[in-house]
Design a protein around this motif. Structure first.
Motif, mmCIF file in Angstrom:
data_model
loop_
_atom_site.group_PDB
_atom_site.id
_atom_site.type_symbol
_atom_site.label_atom_id
_atom_site.label_comp_id
_atom_site.label_asym_id
_atom_site.label_seq_id
_atom_site.Cartn_x
_atom_site.Cartn_y
_atom_site.Cartn_z
ATOM 1 N N GLN A 181 3.784 9.790 3.988
ATOM 2 C CA GLN A 181 3.127 9.542 5.199
ATOM 3 C C GLN A 181 4.132 9.376 6.416
ATOM 4 O OE1 GLN A 181 2.036 5.391 4.191
ATOM 5 N NE2 GLN A 181 -0.186 6.051 4.101
ATOM 6 N N PHE A 182 3.554 9.715 7.463
ATOM 7 C CA PHE A 182 4.395 9.481 9.029
ATOM 8 C C PHE A 182 3.626 8.598 9.680
ATOM 9 C CE2 PHE A 182 2.360 13.593 8.941
ATOM 10 C CZ PHE A 182 1.841 13.477 10.234
ATOM 11 N N ASN A 183 4.311 8.225 10.824
ATOM 12 C CA ASN A 183 3.564 7.247 11.838
ATOM 13 C C ASN A 183 3.158 5.781 11.195
ATOM 14 O OD1 ASN A 183 3.686 9.270 13.916
ATOM 15 N ND2 ASN A 183 1.665 9.869 13.528
ATOM 16 N N VAL A 184 4.003 5.431 10.310
ATOM 17 C CA VAL A 184 4.052 4.232 9.631
ATOM 18 C C VAL A 184 4.953 3.194 10.168
ATOM 19 C CG1 VAL A 184 4.119 3.045 7.367
ATOM 20 C CG2 VAL A 184 3.251 5.132 7.381
ATOM 21 N N PRO A 185 4.583 2.023 10.562
ATOM 22 C CA PRO A 185 5.216 0.924 11.139
ATOM 23 C C PRO A 185 6.213 0.302 10.307
ATOM 24 C CG PRO A 185 2.978 0.712 12.040
ATOM 25 C CD PRO A 185 3.057 1.699 11.019
ATOM 26 N N TYR A 186 7.281 -0.113 10.835
ATOM 27 C CA TYR A 186 8.516 -0.693 9.744
ATOM 28 C C TYR A 186 7.713 -1.989 9.021
ATOM 29 C CZ TYR A 186 12.851 -2.694 7.978
ATOM 30 O OH TYR A 186 13.762 -3.292 7.182
ATOM 31 N N ASN A 187 7.051 -2.743 9.606
ATOM 32 C CA ASN A 187 6.234 -4.029 9.027
ATOM 33 C C ASN A 187 5.270 -3.635 8.056
ATOM 34 O OD1 ASN A 187 4.796 -3.665 11.279
ATOM 35 N ND2 ASN A 187 4.675 -5.661 11.761
ATOM 36 N N ARG A 188 4.763 -2.430 7.856
ATOM 37 C CA ARG A 188 3.623 -2.026 7.168
ATOM 38 C C ARG A 188 4.085 -1.123 6.102
ATOM 39 N NH1 ARG A 188 0.028 -5.706 8.657
ATOM 40 N NH2 ARG A 188 -0.043 -5.527 10.784
ATOM 41 N N PRO A 189 3.367 -1.080 4.837
ATOM 42 C CA PRO A 189 3.629 -0.589 3.465
ATOM 43 C C PRO A 189 3.528 1.080 3.928
ATOM 44 C CG PRO A 189 2.319 -2.270 2.926
ATOM 45 C CD PRO A 189 1.816 -2.300 4.632
ATOM 46 N N HIS A 190 4.859 1.545 3.628
ATOM 47 C CA HIS A 190 4.999 2.991 3.484
ATOM 48 C C HIS A 190 4.697 3.681 2.107
ATOM 49 C CE1 HIS A 190 7.219 6.681 5.115
ATOM 50 N NE2 HIS A 190 6.540 7.069 4.247
ATOM 51 N N GLU A 191 3.684 4.357 2.051
ATOM 52 C CA GLU A 191 3.589 4.886 0.544
ATOM 53 C C GLU A 191 3.834 6.112 0.381
ATOM 54 O OE1 GLU A 191 -0.843 4.202 -0.104
ATOM 55 O OE2 GLU A 191 -0.880 2.300 0.989
ATOM 56 N N ARG A 192 4.373 6.336 -0.726
ATOM 57 C CA ARG A 192 4.771 7.947 -1.184
ATOM 58 C C ARG A 192 4.697 7.898 -2.551
ATOM 59 N NH1 ARG A 192 9.623 5.608 1.067
ATOM 60 N NH2 ARG A 192 9.500 7.295 2.801
#
Length: 399
Positions: free
Chosen positions: A368-379
């Motif tokens: 993913q991209f455009n993910v805020p630091y305080n939101r889950p970044h999924e990969r």
């Protein structure tokens, strides 16, 4: 081969009786859950494309018009499984999970010369998460741990139909029953609340393909798909239990309206004896989906995919098909005004076992991209295994 068919049918029936759980994403608690990616069948290594694909050993439930390529006097079985390794990073902390399940199943044949039909099963969405959160106790300086869990999802069983209008033009329709149960559980101290929602809908979607030969061994296929918005009927129950008080409450609860989304899509494929090159676009309208949380909104999706394959070796005797693909889509959920963008890269191999029987493997990397630091970044990484085979039907059944 008949023993393999019996085994696959048993697995298919068993899967229908259980919840489809193919995610551990925290965001699956919202909407109808984490959406299935659509990477299914022997072409899973080609980026998930399907709208303009047609082959004589491929159950294309995404565009049923492609079923008209099925051969006469043979039935075709197409079945696959997937396993996924995912990571979720939020505020510098990373959690991982491994999930897997039946990914697709279809069995089809030519009923009469201009009509082909299939029975297929595909996942629609999945819910699976477990979150522990420390919350302050009112009137004290202490904290108490709250556990939030969810499981379940939606699956679709369909009767797929492809009709040959002219030698080049095919149309198709899927008659589907979408259903599944989702459970959300909140545990705080000795008190437990469990929300259970059984959802279902009778649903139809449509497809079209135009097959244009170019010379003796080349062709161009143009495809289109359409699905209308359909409300999900919900049967909701709330169960509350407190072990300290010894009390139980079981009652109905009201859930916001949810819908299967409206979508339109188009694709094109260029085919030669060795090469398939295809690209497609799909627009998914989520405007009718309701939200019971003020910070969750739903946004229309744009999905773009492209893929290709090349057959290595003797094209007439057990060639190996090398596949690759890419794709992009925005998330259908907007969390606190933020909407993530998703992309994937895939690759695969298809081995011809005997005649047109195929064993395929595929891998895909998602990020993913455009993910805020305080939101889950999924990969994550996903692996796919698919088998497609056919056997003769009795000659008397088809003319």
């Amino acid at each position: 081969m008949r023993n393999i068919l019996i085994t696959l049918l048993t697995a298919f029936i068993s899967t229908l009786s259980t919840a489809q759980n193919m995610t551990n994403a925290p965001t699956s608690m919202f909407g109808i859950g984490e959406l299935a990616t659509g990477d299914r069948g022997q072409f899973s290594g080609m980026g998930g494309i399907s709208i303009a694909l047609r082959a004589d050993n491929f159950i294309n439930s995404s565009n049923p018009a492609g079923l008209t390529a099925l051969p006469a006097r043979r039935y075709v079985v197409d079945a696959g499984v997937m396993v996924s390794y995912d990571s979720y990073t939020e505020l510098g902390t990373t959690n991982t999970s491994v999930t897997g399940n039946l990914n697709n199943f279809g069995i089809g044949c030519r009923i009469i010369p201009r009509w082909c039909a299939a029975l297929s099963f595909t996942p629609v969405s999945s819910v699976g998460y477990a979150i522990t959160q420390a919350e302050p106790v009112q009137g004290t300086n202490g904290y108490i741990n709250s556990l939030y869990e969810g499981q379940g999802g939606l699956s679709k069983i369909s009767i797929n139909n492809g009709i040959l209008i002219t030698p080049r033009l095919s149309v198709g329709v899927n008659f589907s029953y979408v259903s599944g149960t989702v459970k959300y559980t909140e545990t705080q101290g000795t008190a437990t609340e469990q929300y259970s929602s059984f959802k279902y809908a009778v649903y139809s979607d449509f497809g079209l393909q135009y097959h244009l030969p170019i010379g003796t061994d080349r062709s161009l296929v143009v495809g289109a798909v359409y699905g209308y918005s359909q409300k999900l009927v919900q049967d909701n129950d709330l169960y509350v239990y407190s072990s300290s008080a010894g009390e139980e409450v079981d009652r109905d609860w009201k859930k916001v309206k949810q819908y299967m989304p409206q979508y339109t899509g188009a694709g094109v494929a260029y085919n030669t004896l060795r090469t398939i090159i295809s690209a497609e676009y799909k627009y998914v309208n989520w405007s009718r989906m309701g939200s019971d949380r003020s910070f969750i909104k739903f946004r229309n999706q744009h999905l773009i995919k492209a893929g290709m394959s090349y057959a290595v070796g003797n094209i007439y005797k057990n060639p190996v098909r090398v596949m690759g693909g890419i794709g992009y889509q925005n998330s259908y959920m907007v969390i606190s005004g933020n909407n993530a963008d998703n992309y994937h890269i895939s690759a695969g191999l298809g081995f011809t076992i005997r005649n047109t029987n195929t064993l395929s493997v595929g891998v895909k990397y998602r990020d993913q991209f455009n993910v805020p630091y305080n939101r889950p970044h999924e990969r994550g990484f996903s692996a796919y295994l698919n088998i497609s085979f056919s056997e003769r039907t009795y000659r008397g059944k088809l003319q």
